[in-house]
Design an enzyme around this catalytic site. Structure first.
Site, mmCIF file in Angstrom:
data_model
loop_
_atom_site.group_PDB
_atom_site.id
_atom_site.type_symbol
_atom_site.label_atom_id
_atom_site.label_comp_id
_atom_site.label_asym_id
_atom_site.label_seq_id
_atom_site.Cartn_x
_atom_site.Cartn_y
_atom_site.Cartn_z
ATOM 1 N N CYS A 73 0.830 -1.208 0.000
ATOM 2 C CA CYS A 73 0.000 0.000 0.000
ATOM 3 C C CYS A 73 0.874 1.272 0.000
ATOM 4 C CB CYS A 73 -0.985 -0.018 1.156
ATOM 5 S SG CYS A 73 -2.416 1.033 0.834
ATOM 6 N N HIS A 98 -3.701 -4.648 0.253
ATOM 7 C CA HIS A 98 -3.043 -5.275 1.404
ATOM 8 C C HIS A 98 -3.148 -6.800 1.296
ATOM 9 C CE1 HIS A 98 -2.400 -1.690 3.950
ATOM 10 N NE2 HIS A 98 -3.464 -1.225 3.326
ATOM 11 N N GLU A 148 -1.699 -8.980 2.896
ATOM 12 C CA GLU A 148 -1.598 -9.644 4.203
ATOM 13 C C GLU A 148 -2.957 -10.034 4.781
ATOM 14 O OE1 GLU A 148 -0.733 -6.493 3.554
ATOM 15 O OE2 GLU A 148 -1.240 -5.118 5.187
HETATM 16 N N1 GLN Z 1 -1.684 6.736 3.076
HETATM 17 C C1 GLN Z 1 -1.895 6.049 1.852
HETATM 18 C C2 GLN Z 1 -3.272 6.281 1.292
HETATM 19 O O1 GLN Z 1 -4.163 6.676 1.988
HETATM 20 C C3 GLN Z 1 -1.643 4.556 2.015
HETATM 21 C C4 GLN Z 1 -2.599 3.913 2.961
HETATM 22 C C5 GLN Z 1 -2.123 2.555 3.444
HETATM 23 O O2 GLN Z 1 -0.951 2.253 3.376
HETATM 24 N N2 GLN Z 1 -3.030 1.748 3.948
HETATM 25 O O3 GLN Z 1 -3.507 6.083 0.135
#
Ligand code: GLN
Length: 562
Positions: free
Chosen positions: A405, A536, A538
């Site tokens: 992410c 994600h 995970e």
């Molecule tokens: N801060 C980034 C976003 O909002 C990544 C978010 C995250 O890593 N879950 O897009």
């Protein structure tokens, strides 16, 4: 692995039908929290599932947040995202990992969610002029949710874990709702108290009194515990079992010894030895079936038998509050690494490195000794230049890198700055006026941010990605399409895609319309493993189904070790 999409949100006002016989096991904490109620609930659920029953697991969080998305992970632990996009407590992750299946939004509730629903009904005049009160209205809404979760999942048994401990004011209504359910159908409802038995150093003797008090406290709610899961550093002896049994009105076979174990994955095996499943089905009037946890036992053995140790650096920011908390903030990442390590026959030693220290100077060279580097999800400015430096180091020195992410967004920024020469490339999350917003906010998100509508409004939950042929991603998954879970507000800016791809960073996973970049990677001719995912992965890694991308990453790390 099944990447089936399930976007069903909460099932609104629907009433559950009363016909089908359904069983409920409520798990409540006594003495103190944090002793493994979630793992105990998951383990019982796994054993029941193994006996051939369909089980759904429900987490009740008594706080007023409507979901877990607005809570700080350093204090509350990881925010676990369901397929539906609901942001929940990390226990939901444990349940999914143990049961090896996705749970639905109906399997999670908070006080905030329950109250919001009751207040909405009140505003809509659905209480027909009555005075709306905690009892019966809020209580009945909780009962409706208990029943609906079981019914909609089509399960035979619901294992329902009530957060906190029996003395907390805020969970009283949830216990009261469970009590009413028991009054309505005494044969179908049972209560387990997960308690803690201290062994004070000065005495060297295990004390049962706090547990007896906790059972009695539960009695004061009108609820009799049917079972006590006795957590302690050591095993409970027969004498103490009998003591608790006699003072608490519980038969001794329902007092379960649950000593500390090496890994949480030992717990179901221990419970099985203690015949937990058999006594639960007996109490609930279900027929007992042989439990074979052989697949699970094989997994546990694999985890313990990893021959060589592979060092993985996780570079992030939520590590400031000490070892204690950080492991909770990234629980799913740790677990995903563990399963894939076991899968490729190694043990992973994870080091938590605060990104701040890589912001200046030569410290980043410390990364050389690692076999793999991960930058996990995150928000905000703290440490991001350090993360970018760590990513550059991994790229240049050909250390396997996996960005999750934020870790993918920063990987794109690093590439734009250092390879494509777009020096001021940035994300608008940090630098709203940057001339080169390679990571940008989606148009619909702009309005939400302007109106401060933060709760539950990110791009959340399961979305499909199409994978390009001849890529690391495609080879790892062995599929053309995958569903993965998201939680972010920002995206790779479409205006830069062509330039980035021409410059050598390939987007191997995209949304079907080709607009949203889901996976970025360098070709393996250039780098052994340099991959980032906007989603994600995970959240879908399971003990019996390690995640293919984590496995490919661990494979590359193992190779580097050689
Ligand atoms: N801060 C980034 C976003 O909002 C990544 C978010 C995250 O890593 N879950 O897009």
């Amino acid at each position: 692995m099944a990447y089936a999409r399930n976007v069903k949100k909460h099932s609104g006002h629907r009433s559950p039908s009363k016909k089908k016989s359904h069983k409920y096991l409520f798990v409540i904490g006594g003495v103190m929290s944090g002793v493994g109620k979630g793992i105990a609930s998951s383990s019982i659920a796994l054993i029941l599932q193994n006996k051939g029953y369909k089980v759904n697991t429900v987490k009740v969080d008594p706080y007023l947040n409507v979901d877990a998305g607005t809570m700080n992970p350093t204090e509350h632990g990881e925010v676990f995202v369901l397929e539906s996009g609901l942001e929940t407590d990390q226990d939901m992750g444990n349940y999914e990992r143990f049961l090896n299946r996705p749970l639905s939004a109906d399997d999670y509730m908070t006080s905030g969610m329950v109250y919001a629903h009751v207040i909405e009904k009140e505003r809509n005049l659905e209480y027909k002029g009555k005075c709306v009160e905690a009892v019966p209205h809020v209580r009945d809404e909780i009962i409706r949710r208990y029943r609906l979760a079981g019914e909609l999942s089509g399960s035979d048994v619901s294992v329902i874990e009530i957060g906190g401990t029996v003395g907390d004011f805020q969970n009283a209504l949830f216990i009261e709702a469970a009590r009413i359910l028991k009054v309505e159908r005494p044969e179908d409802v049972m209560f387990a108290l997960v308690s803690y038995l201290p062994v004070p150093g000065t005495l060297g003797e295990m004390k049962t009194r706090p547990t007896q008090n906790a059972v009695h406290q539960l009695n004061s709610y009108g609820v009799q515990a049917d079972m006590v899961i006795a957590r302690s550093t050591v095993a409970l002896d027969q004498r103490r079992k009998e003591k608790i049994a006699a003072s608490c009105n519980i038969s001794a076979e329902y007092i379960v010894s649950a000593p500390d174990v090496e890994s949480v994955y030992d717990v179901p095996l221990n419970f099985n030895k203690e015949k937990v499943g058999s006594v639960v089905v007996k109490k609930l009037g279900l027929s007992d079936k042989q439990t074979s946890l052989s697949e699970w036992a094989t997994f546990v053995r694999k985890v313990k038998n990893g021959k060589q140790e592979v060092s993985i650096a996780v570079v992030g920011k939520y590590f400031d509050t000490g070892d204690f908390v950080l492991s909770d903030a990234y629980l799913s990442v740790i677990e995903a690494i563990k399963y894939s390590a076991a899968e490729v026959g190694v043990t992973a030693r994870i080091s938590w490195l605060n990104a701040k220290k890589f912001e200046k100077g030569n410290e980043v060279k410390e990364l050389k000794k690692y076999h793999g580097i991960i930058v996990p999800g995150g928000f905000g400015e703290t440490g991001i230049e350090g993360k970018i430096n760590a990513i550059e180091y991994a790229r240049v020195n050909k250390i396997p890198y996996f960005g999750l992410c934020y870790g993918m967004q920063l990987m794109v920024i690093e590439y734009a700055r250092n390879v494509l020469g777009i020096e001021d490339a940035h994300t608008v999350e940090i630098h709203p006026k940057t001339k080169n917003p390679v990571i940008d906010v989606m148009p619909e998100q702009k309005n939400l941010i302007a109106k401060k509508q933060y709760g539950g409004t990110m791009r959340l939950g399961s979305y499909v990605a199409e994978l390009a042929p001849n890529t690391i991603a495609r080879r790892a998954y062995g599929a053309e399409q995958v569903y993965e879970r998201h939680r972010h507000r920002y995206e790779v800016n479409p205006a830069y895609i062509e330039r980035i791809e021409k410059g050598g960073l390939r987007f191997s996973g995209k949304s079907p319309d080709g607009v949203l970049m889901e996976i970025a990677e360098l070709s393996q001719q250039e780098h052994p493993f340099f991959v980032g995912t906007q989603f994600h992965p995970e959240f879908q890694a399971r003990p019996l189904n390690p995640h293919p991308l984590f496995t490919a990453f661990m494979q590359a790390a193992k190779k580097r070790k050689k």
